[in-house]
Design an enzyme around this catalytic site. Structure first.
Site, PDB file in Angstrom:
ATOM      1  N   ARG A   1       0.821  -1.212   0.000  1.00 16.77           N
ATOM      2  CA  ARG A   1       0.000   0.000   0.000  1.00 16.77           C
ATOM      3  C   ARG A   1       0.861   1.270   0.000  1.00 16.77           C
ATOM      4  NH1 ARG A   1      -2.885  -3.118   3.849  1.00 16.77           N
ATOM      5  NH2 ARG A   1      -5.045  -3.601   3.274  1.00 16.77           N
ATOM      6  N   ILE A   2       1.852   1.307   0.897  1.00 17.33           N
ATOM      7  CA  ILE A   2       2.664   2.516   1.024  1.00 17.33           C
ATOM      8  C   ILE A   2       3.560   2.695  -0.192  1.00 17.33           C
ATOM      9  CG2 ILE A   2       4.488   3.617   2.380  1.00 17.33           C
ATOM     10  CD1 ILE A   2       3.213   2.285   4.879  1.00 17.33           C
TER      11      ILE A   2
ATOM     12  N   GLU B   1      16.824   2.662  17.019  1.00 12.26           N
ATOM     13  CA  GLU B   1      15.967   3.760  17.449  1.00 12.26           C
ATOM     14  C   GLU B   1      15.614   3.638  18.936  1.00 12.26           C
ATOM     15  OE1 GLU B   1      11.597   5.187  15.898  1.00 12.26           O
ATOM     16  OE2 GLU B   1      13.057   4.528  14.403  1.00 12.26           O
TER      17      GLU B   1
ATOM     18  N   ALA C   1      10.567   2.952   6.278  1.00 15.01           N
ATOM     19  CA  ALA C   1      10.021   1.637   6.623  1.00 15.01           C
ATOM     20  C   ALA C   1      10.341   1.293   8.077  1.00 15.01           C
ATOM     21  CB  ALA C   1      10.566   0.597   5.658  1.00 15.01           C
ATOM     22  N   ARG C   2      11.322   0.458   8.281  1.00 14.53           N
ATOM     23  CA  ARG C   2      11.850   0.129   9.599  1.00 14.53           C
ATOM     24  C   ARG C   2      13.349   0.328   9.555  1.00 14.53           C
ATOM     25  NH1 ARG C   2       7.663   0.936  11.413  1.00 14.53           N
ATOM     26  NH2 ARG C   2       6.210  -0.456  12.503  1.00 14.53           N
TER      27      ARG C   2
ATOM     28  N   HIS D   1      10.999   9.890  13.293  1.00 17.80           N
ATOM     29  CA  HIS D   1       9.922   8.924  13.047  1.00 17.80           C
ATOM     30  C   HIS D   1       8.560   9.624  12.954  1.00 17.80           C
ATOM     31  CE1 HIS D   1       9.058   4.364  13.494  1.00 17.80           C
ATOM     32  NE2 HIS D   1       8.095   4.934  12.795  1.00 17.80           N
TER      33      HIS D   1
END
Length: 315
Positions: A156-157, A264, A234-235, A282
């Protein structure tokens, strides 16, 4: 039923939860400790956790008879939850897909523009008082329009980013994904990630976390062109941070725009020291409307469980 919300959420979300549950909100914004996570499984029927709440296999193993029967995750990503261990313990897991798509895609575009046009560096120059005025060769960056973008992950993203790139900037779109996607605009699937990296002017990371750890490694970064930029929304762990620092310091790529980090909230000093790196805290879904929508979706998942209905968004 008792519901624990592990971090403060918008008031509308908490109010919605109270229509179904006896709600406790953990007011601390920090990541819960292991003891807090174990207690949550013992003391509540449903937990609404979020990014960083590390429900590992060990946490579930430490609570052999949990009271909790559902984790209604706040967020589309759920790599902080060992889903198999949760299910083995009799605990359902849901997430909040869809609600985050447009806001996260917008942050990708923000970082693409900031990195390519040196916006962060320029703002720091103005704030420092060292700017001496406009001249024709001042801070020349990369013009994004009509350039070639590569997107890693076309969910989706990824598709929302691709649409913005194609329709907004006239960019050529290529992507790396397990399966081909049908879209209403041209987008070429590339079979090899290193091949994609070598073709594009901007490489955008938009895959889930978990099994994609260090998907973007030294080999991928070395394949990129010297004028290219890497964007990660993303991550953090998808990009091998040490390899990225090496590539930037060696001039193997022109810049990077990051909204997430491997460890993080720790951000390496080496990244903070480089002018060609744009760093955001973020912000992917950080709008009141989106966070409210995410929270309401998580509550909807939890309420469906409480009422014995099919879960809208199981994982």
């Amino acid at each position: 039923m008792k519901l624990l919300i592990t971090r403060p959420l918008p008031a509308l979300v908490v109010d919605a939860a109270r229509k179904t549950f006896d709600v406790t909100v953990r007011e601390d914004t920090s990541v819960p400790t292991g003891d807090e996570l174990r207690s949550s499984l013992l003391d509540y029927d449903v937990v609404l956790p979020t990014l960083g709440d590390l429900y590992s296999a060990q946490v579930f193993a430490d609570v052999p008879k949990p009271r909790a029967k559902m984790l209604a995750n706040f967020g589309v990503g759920f790599n902080h939850i060992d889903v198999e261990a949760a299910k083995a313990a009799g605990i359902e897991v849901t997430n909040t897909p869809g609600a985050v798509t447009d806001a996260t895609a917008d942050i990708a575009m923000t970082l693409m523009l900031m990195s390519a046009r040196r916006a962060g560096e320029g703002e720091r120059l103005v704030r420092s008082g060292a700017w001496q005025g406009w001249h024709p060769t001042q801070m020349l960056g990369l013009h994004l329009s009509s350039k070639h973008v590569g997107i890693i992950g076309m969910g989706r993203i990824g598709q929302a980013i691709a649409r913005r790139c194609h329709f907004g900037f006239g960019m050529r779109v290529s992507y790396f994904n397990r399966s081909a996607k049908q879209m209403d605009f041209p987008a070429e699937q590339v079979a090899s990630l290193t091949a994609l990296a070598g073709q594009v002017d901007v490489l955008v990371v938009a895959v889930p976390g978990g099994s994609t750890m260090h998907l973007v490694n030294a080999d991928v970064l070395k394949a990129m062109q010297a004028h290219a930029h890497l964007i990660n929304i993303a991550r953090g762990e998808v990009v091998e941070e040490s390899a990225l620092i090496t590539a930037l310091q060696a001039g193997e790529i022109a810049g990077a725009g990051l909204d997430v980090y491997e460890f993080e909230p720790k951000v390496p000093d080496a990244l903070k020291a480089m002018e060609n790196v744009t760093l955001l805290p973020h912000l992917g879904t950080a709008t009141l409307e989106v966070r409210t929508s995410m929270g309401l979706m998580a509550v909807e998942n939890a309420a469906a469980f409480a009422h014995g209905k099919a879960l809208p968004n199981p994982v």
